[in-house]
Design a protein around this motif. Sequence first.
Motif, mmCIF file in Angstrom:
data_model
loop_
_atom_site.group_PDB
_atom_site.id
_atom_site.type_symbol
_atom_site.label_atom_id
_atom_site.label_comp_id
_atom_site.label_asym_id
_atom_site.label_seq_id
_atom_site.Cartn_x
_atom_site.Cartn_y
_atom_site.Cartn_z
ATOM 1 N N LEU A 61 42.423 36.617 41.651
ATOM 2 C CA LEU A 61 43.570 37.623 41.343
ATOM 3 C C LEU A 61 43.684 37.945 40.144
ATOM 4 N N GLU A 62 43.980 36.882 39.115
ATOM 5 C CA GLU A 62 44.154 37.016 37.608
ATOM 6 C C GLU A 62 43.059 37.747 37.162
ATOM 7 N N ALA A 63 41.709 37.631 37.428
ATOM 8 C CA ALA A 63 40.494 38.015 36.956
ATOM 9 C C ALA A 63 40.525 39.722 37.121
ATOM 10 N N LYS A 64 40.958 39.856 38.382
ATOM 11 C CA LYS A 64 41.147 41.397 38.794
ATOM 12 C C LYS A 64 41.781 42.133 37.899
ATOM 13 N N ILE A 65 43.251 41.510 37.566
ATOM 14 C CA ILE A 65 44.231 42.349 36.872
ATOM 15 C C ILE A 65 43.647 42.260 35.287
ATOM 16 N N TRP A 66 43.001 41.391 35.065
ATOM 17 C CA TRP A 66 42.642 41.454 33.568
ATOM 18 C C TRP A 66 41.530 42.308 33.643
ATOM 19 N N GLN A 67 40.799 42.350 34.491
ATOM 20 C CA GLN A 67 39.693 43.357 34.663
ATOM 21 C C GLN A 67 39.984 44.606 34.608
ATOM 22 N N ALA A 68 41.330 45.167 35.137
ATOM 23 C CA ALA A 68 41.832 46.568 35.213
ATOM 24 C C ALA A 68 42.448 46.877 33.925
ATOM 25 N N ARG A 69 42.840 45.585 33.283
ATOM 26 C CA ARG A 69 43.535 45.920 31.841
ATOM 27 C C ARG A 69 42.287 46.371 30.889
ATOM 28 N N ALA A 70 41.233 45.688 30.897
ATOM 29 C CA ALA A 70 39.978 45.762 30.269
ATOM 30 C C ALA A 70 39.546 47.397 30.436
ATOM 31 N N TYR A 71 39.569 48.043 31.908
ATOM 32 C CA TYR A 71 39.093 49.215 31.959
ATOM 33 C C TYR A 71 39.816 50.223 31.490
ATOM 34 N N ALA A 72 41.471 50.041 31.706
ATOM 35 C CA ALA A 72 42.366 50.876 31.185
ATOM 36 C C ALA A 72 42.226 51.053 29.466
ATOM 37 N N GLU A 73 41.799 49.849 28.859
ATOM 38 C CA GLU A 73 41.721 49.830 27.249
ATOM 39 C C GLU A 73 40.278 50.771 27.159
ATOM 40 N N MET A 74 39.218 50.936 28.051
ATOM 41 C CA MET A 74 38.235 51.495 27.727
ATOM 42 C C MET A 74 38.421 53.111 27.881
ATOM 43 N N GLY A 75 39.654 53.443 28.717
ATOM 44 C CA GLY A 75 39.933 54.785 29.268
ATOM 45 C C GLY A 75 39.379 54.988 30.341
ATOM 46 N N TRP A 76 38.961 53.923 31.197
ATOM 47 C CA TRP A 76 38.414 54.265 32.688
ATOM 48 C C TRP A 76 39.581 54.153 33.583
ATOM 49 N N LEU A 77 40.367 54.853 33.534
ATOM 50 C CA LEU A 77 41.762 54.884 34.280
ATOM 51 C C LEU A 77 41.588 54.833 35.794
ATOM 52 N N TYR A 78 40.741 55.786 36.284
ATOM 53 C CA TYR A 78 40.607 55.555 37.726
ATOM 54 C C TYR A 78 39.896 54.346 38.275
ATOM 55 N N GLU A 79 39.096 53.578 37.442
ATOM 56 C CA GLU A 79 38.660 52.292 37.773
ATOM 57 C C GLU A 79 39.756 51.327 37.858
ATOM 58 N N ALA A 80 40.579 51.442 36.649
ATOM 59 C CA ALA A 80 41.672 50.454 36.597
ATOM 60 C C ALA A 80 42.875 50.625 37.826
ATOM 61 N N GLU A 81 42.893 51.962 38.153
ATOM 62 C CA GLU A 81 44.050 52.078 39.154
ATOM 63 C C GLU A 81 43.339 51.602 40.491
ATOM 64 N N GLU A 82 42.044 51.952 40.771
ATOM 65 C CA GLU A 82 41.330 51.466 41.951
ATOM 66 C C GLU A 82 41.719 49.854 42.138
ATOM 67 N N ILE A 83 41.575 48.937 41.167
ATOM 68 C CA ILE A 83 41.644 47.698 41.238
ATOM 69 C C ILE A 83 43.274 47.391 41.525
ATOM 70 N N LEU A 84 44.018 47.889 40.955
ATOM 71 C CA LEU A 84 45.370 47.651 41.133
ATOM 72 C C LEU A 84 45.982 48.025 42.343
ATOM 73 N N SER A 85 45.687 49.031 42.849
ATOM 74 C CA SER A 85 45.865 49.575 44.082
ATOM 75 C C SER A 85 45.385 48.915 45.155
ATOM 76 N N LYS A 86 44.305 47.878 45.006
ATOM 77 C CA LYS A 86 44.090 47.100 46.131
ATOM 78 C C LYS A 86 44.577 45.599 45.967
ATOM 79 N N VAL A 87 45.567 45.596 44.816
ATOM 80 C CA VAL A 87 46.144 44.127 44.893
ATOM 81 C C VAL A 87 47.599 44.155 45.713
ATOM 82 N N ASN A 88 47.824 43.369 46.656
ATOM 83 C CA ASN A 88 48.853 43.210 47.314
ATOM 84 C C ASN A 88 50.098 42.283 46.694
ATOM 85 N N PRO A 89 51.167 43.138 46.215
ATOM 86 C CA PRO A 89 52.197 42.557 45.432
ATOM 87 C C PRO A 89 52.858 41.324 45.996
#
Length: 232
Positions: A19-47
């Motif tokens: 789960l932590e790796a997923k969140i960091w991966q979303a941050r990495a995608y966001a920094e690359m400007g791949w916002l759709y990919e970042a949003e897709e990862i975070l949307s699948k995380v159950n808070p």
Amino acid sequence: VATFSYIMRHYSTEFDVVLEAKIWQARAYAEMGWLYEAEEILSKVNPNEVSYKILSLYEGANADLLLKQKRYREAVPFLIASIEHERNKVQRTRSMYVLAQLYQMLGEEKEANNYFRQVIKSNSASYTMNFNAQINSAELMAGGDSKKVLKSLVKLAKDGRNKEFLDQIYFAEGNIHLKNGDELAAIESYKKAIENSSRNGVEKALVEIKLADLYYDKQNYIEAQPCYSDAA
């Protein structure tokens, strides 16, 4: 991104690690400007499945993504939550500064000033962050006791540590004069800001544009032109 994918595969049985790796991966995608990919990862995380240890990381990642998507109003509750759950004092102060800037941009000056004041009181803010928080707070408080606020700026200008920030101080001073309807005093402050600018960066350009606009509105094009030119 590839490294976090490897971690998720290698430690697939460790739920919190994945789960932590997923969140960091979303941050990495966001920094690359791949916002759709970042949003897709975070949307699948159950808070509800996020442990308290990484709750601030999850909330901060959501806030960061929303800011990058320019969904500023939606980012506010995530930033507030990340501040509440953040155990690292330095990171919490940084998040408070971002939240203060966000409120300022949204026109909620009281809330913005509240968080800028918290940053100023914090002992974990860097000197530059503390200084900028003081400048922003001074401008936000200009509607109250302007004389007191202007005195605080004079005090900042006299502090030798702020020599390279004089342009920001005089710019804030000019903005306060302008807010009070004193255009002549504002022009003089903006001139001092330009004269004392040592970094020749965006701070100087902002002052020059502000001064040029004042001249332009008065149809004083001869004075406005070189300000616009220098800013460009």
